[in-house]
Structure formats: structure tokens, C-alpha cells
Design an enzyme around this catalytic site. Structure first.
Site, PDB file in Angstrom:
ATOM      1  N   ASP A   1      18.470 -12.386 -35.570  1.00 13.53           N
ATOM      2  CA  ASP A   1      17.692 -11.165 -35.725  1.00 13.53           C
ATOM      3  C   ASP A   1      18.522 -10.218 -36.582  1.00 13.53           C
ATOM      4  OD1 ASP A   1      16.435  -8.715 -35.534  1.00 13.53           O
ATOM      5  OD2 ASP A   1      16.389  -8.657 -33.346  1.00 13.53           O
ATOM      6  N   VAL A   2      18.082  -9.969 -37.810  1.00 12.56           N
ATOM      7  CA  VAL A   2      18.914  -9.196 -38.736  1.00 12.56           C
ATOM      8  C   VAL A   2      19.110  -7.749 -38.294  1.00 12.56           C
ATOM      9  CG1 VAL A   2      18.380 -10.622 -40.749  1.00 12.56           C
ATOM     10  CG2 VAL A   2      16.948  -8.611 -40.244  1.00 12.56           C
TER      11      VAL A   2
ATOM     12  N   ASN B   1      16.827 -10.816 -48.196  1.00  7.72           N
ATOM     13  CA  ASN B   1      15.394 -10.949 -48.430  1.00  7.72           C
ATOM     14  C   ASN B   1      14.533 -10.591 -47.224  1.00  7.72           C
ATOM     15  OD1 ASN B   1      12.872 -12.305 -49.675  1.00  7.72           O
ATOM     16  ND2 ASN B   1      13.236 -13.525 -47.827  1.00  7.72           N
TER      17      ASN B   1
ATOM     18  N   TYR C   1       7.094   1.028 -45.172  1.00  7.61           N
ATOM     19  CA  TYR C   1       7.560  -0.002 -46.102  1.00  7.61           C
ATOM     20  C   TYR C   1       8.132   0.625 -47.373  1.00  7.61           C
ATOM     21  CZ  TYR C   1       7.473  -4.185 -49.057  1.00  7.61           C
ATOM     22  OH  TYR C   1       7.816  -5.215 -49.889  1.00  7.61           O
TER      23      TYR C   1
ATOM     24  N   LYS D   1      12.027   0.488 -48.990  1.00  9.27           N
ATOM     25  CA  LYS D   1      12.303  -0.140 -50.279  1.00  9.27           C
ATOM     26  C   LYS D   1      12.950   0.838 -51.258  1.00  9.27           C
ATOM     27  CE  LYS D   1      11.148  -4.259 -49.191  1.00  9.27           C
ATOM     28  NZ  LYS D   1      12.197  -5.309 -49.105  1.00  9.27           N
TER      29      LYS D   1
END
Length: 260
Positions: free
Chosen positions: A70-71, A97, A165, A169
Site C-alpha cells: 500500500d503506497v 505510477n 485528482y 497532479k
């Protein structure tokens, strides 16, 4: 001899075989990219949340290393990177990614838990993985490596109802620049690839119709995800005295350049 062929011959069956960890490697862009690196002779860490999905994506390849993780969990990230380094001895490339989207909603209608989850995966996860990779690249001999962050067209121009989101980013761009600056003294390069409408499961709704800036719903053009994988491979295979700082790879007919 083409550059790609030279790298493939150098990597396969060699003690100099290069290594990469790809996060979010179980599906979509991550899976396509991880497999492109396997084809180029790399040893590849398939890092992602679900072990079964990683196993399917790696398809039993002898140079694939499965790294369930789990990042957004610091202990998970440290353990996964430690496993890779224990197996390989060094880390040459990280492709940051892993990421998720969120249901379209205006800012006032966006659930706080949705915001926190997107930030945890897309931003905190990228930071934690970059941090672990940077530490290894700084300490290994020969020193250095490359961190490639998956940005997005949304790092430049948002879609309607995409505050969580889009915010993450934009933040990835700041992370990329900071990594580039911090890495100069240690031969650690950082890059960002901004991807537009690669046809993965996440992009299928674009083929049917998605909200536009003018309030309409329209289908959008897409491109083969293989073009993304080959672009990341090109960035990774450059020597450390050259860097693609930012790359945009997209279908030319998507609504990005110009007024809509």
C-alpha cells in the site's frame, strides 16, 4: 544498432542488468510499462496493493519481482523497497505510477474522505516511494538513478469536477522539480510524464462520453497504452547526464490544446 536494441543486449543475462520498480503495476499503464521493461531486459519490481493482480500482470516472468504494498503506508513502502534491494543490490529506476481518480463532483459536493484517499495514494504515495528510491540511489555505488513520476494532462488543465485528482497532479509537478534539484549532487534525475487518454480500463468512459469545460458530454479520442510504455522506456534508458524533464504523450485529438 538502435538504442533500444543496444540496451536490451546490455541488460539481458548480464551482471549489469538494470532494475526498476513500477508502482501501480497490476493494471493499466503500470502493467503495460512494467512488461515493456521486462521485454527490454530489466529486472522489474511489480509494486501494487493486490498480490493476485500483480501475479497476473507479471505472468511468471523470471525477472519479475512481486512487491505487494500500500503506497500510502510508510512501513509497507519501506518493506517493499528493502525486499527489492535485498534481491537486486541496487535500484536504477523508479516509475511512480500508482494513482486513483475520484467521482466527478464540484468542490462543495466532494466528500472529505474522497479527498483524503486521493491525496494519500496519488501524492503521499508518490512522496514515500520517491523518498525510499532517493535514499537507495544516494547511498549505492555507483551512485545515482532516475525517478519518473506519472503526472497527467490534469497537471496543466483540469476536467470539471476533479478537484482531488487535479490538485494531486499539480503537486506531482512540484515534487518532480524538488527531486530534480535535490538529486543534482547525487546523479539522481527526476522526470515527469503527462499522459492524455491512454486506453486503459480507467479511460474507457472517455470513449462513451465525459464532461467537457462547456458543460457538454462528449466522447474523446484515445491512444494505445503501448505508446506510454515506450515513452517511459525511452526516458529511463537515457544516460544520467541527460534527462527528459517533462514529457507530454497524448492523443492529438483530445481537448487540451486550444480552447476546448
Amino acid at each position: 544498432m538502435a538504442v533500444g536494441s543496444h540496451n536490451k543486449l546490455r541488460n539481458k543475462g548480464s551482471s549489469m542488468q538494470k532494475t526498476i520498480i513500477v508502482t501501480g503495476a497490476g493494471s493499466g499503464i503500470g502493467s503495460a510499462t512494467a512488461n515493456a521493461f521486462l521485454d527490454d531486459g530489466y529486472r522489474v519490481g511489480f509494486l501494487g496493493r493486490r498480490a493476485a493482480t500483480l501475479e497476473a500482470a507479471a505472468n511468471g516472468h523470471e525477472n519479475a519481482l512481486l512487491l505487494p504494498c500500500d503506497v500510502s503506508n510508510p512501513a509497507d513502502v519501506d518493506a517493499a523497497f528493502a525486499t527489492a534491494i535485498s534481491s537486486w543490490g541496487r535500484l536504477d529506476i523508479l516509475f511512480n505510477n500508482a494513482g486513483i481518480g475520484s467521482p466527478p463532483a464540484s468542490v462543495d459536493e466532494t466528500d472529505v474522505d474522497v479527498w483524503m484517499n486521493v491525496v494519500a495514494i496519488n501524492l503521499t504515495g508518490s512522496f514515500l516511494c520517491a523518498r525510499a528510491a532517493f535514499a537507495q540511489m544516494r547511498s549505492q555505488s555507483p551512485q545515482g538513478g532516475r525517478i519518473i513520476n506519472n503526472g497527467s494532462i490534469s497537471a496543466h488543465a483540469p476536467r470539471p469536477g476533479s478537484a482531488p485528482y487535479t490538485s494531486t497532479k499539480h503537486a506531482i509537478t512540484g515534487l518532480t522539480k524538488s527531486l530534480s534539484l535535490d538529486g543534482r549532487a547525487y546523479d539522481i534525475c527526476a522526470s515527469q510524464i503527462d499522459i492524455g487518454n491512454a486506453l486503459t480500463e480507467m479511460a474507457v468512459p472517455m470513449t462513451k462520453g465525459v464532461p467537457q469545460a462547456d458543460g457538454s458530454i462528449r466522447a474523446e479520442a484515445t491512444m494505445d497504452v503501448a505508446h506510454v510504455a515506450s515513452s517511459v522506456l525511452h526516458m529511463a534508458n537515457l544516460p544520467l547526464d541527460a534527462n527528459v524533464q517533462f514529457m507530454t504523450v497524448m492523443t492529438p485529438k483530445m481537448p487540451f490544446i486550444g480552447r476546448g
